[in-house]
Design an enzyme around this catalytic site. Sequence first.
Site, short mmCIF file in Angstrom:
data_model
loop_
_atom_site.label_atom_id
_atom_site.label_comp_id
_atom_site.label_asym_id
_atom_site.label_seq_id
_atom_site.Cartn_x
_atom_site.Cartn_y
_atom_site.Cartn_z
N ASP A 1 0.88 -1.17 0.00
CA ASP A 1 0.00 0.00 0.00
C ASP A 1 0.91 1.21 0.00
OD1 ASP A 1 -2.21 1.73 0.26
OD2 ASP A 1 -2.00 1.75 2.44
N GLU B 1 -1.31 -1.45 -4.63
CA GLU B 1 -2.49 -0.61 -4.80
C GLU B 1 -2.14 0.56 -5.70
OE1 GLU B 1 -5.08 2.17 -1.92
OE2 GLU B 1 -5.03 0.06 -1.32
N ASP C 1 -2.57 0.95 7.05
CA ASP C 1 -1.78 0.81 5.82
C ASP C 1 -1.31 -0.64 5.67
OD1 ASP C 1 -1.12 3.96 5.23
OD2 ASP C 1 -1.16 3.48 7.37
#
Length: 188
Positions: free
Chosen positions: A12, A72, A147
């Site tokens: 992430d 992501e 996260d």
Amino acid sequence: MEKAEKIILGIDPGTNVMGYGVIKVIGNKAEMVSMGVIDLRKMHNPYLRLGHIFERVTGIIDSYLPDEMAIEAPFFGKNVQSMLKLGRAQGVAIAAAINHDIPIHEYAPLKIKMAITGNGSASKQQVAGMLQRMLNLDAEEMPKFMDATDALGAAYCHFLQMGKPESGGTSYSSWKDFVNKNKGRVKN
């Protein structure tokens, strides 16, 4: 016959806190190996932050030897400077994976949320809760920073999409492949 094992690293991207999650897949079962964050908040030089991201992601790769990376995709916000910084952080993480010949799969946040919860507008807490149930994680295993669970979600989303070529994620096998698939994003 023994089922093949695959390690998936989820990332992430972030410029203050970058999450990572590692899952091991055997057959059609996934289990969490590790998750955590790269905390960059005390580093004020943006270029040193990028170097630290590269070093830490490389260290994670060296520790867990992932077969693939799921990352992501940055979402398009209103602040162009934030988007640029996030894109740089993502690019450095991608560079670390490419440096180790690890195939990269990019998923939009909506795609990850939809794969994990069935709801593309799910909250970070809902995603974390579903991952906790699906991966049988104890409450103590849940991280302080979302996260880390977002990164675990990227890895788990990729696990769910494996074997489904129409998954909607974008895969890159090399820099040349990235450039060919992103002609509008790359300047000569």
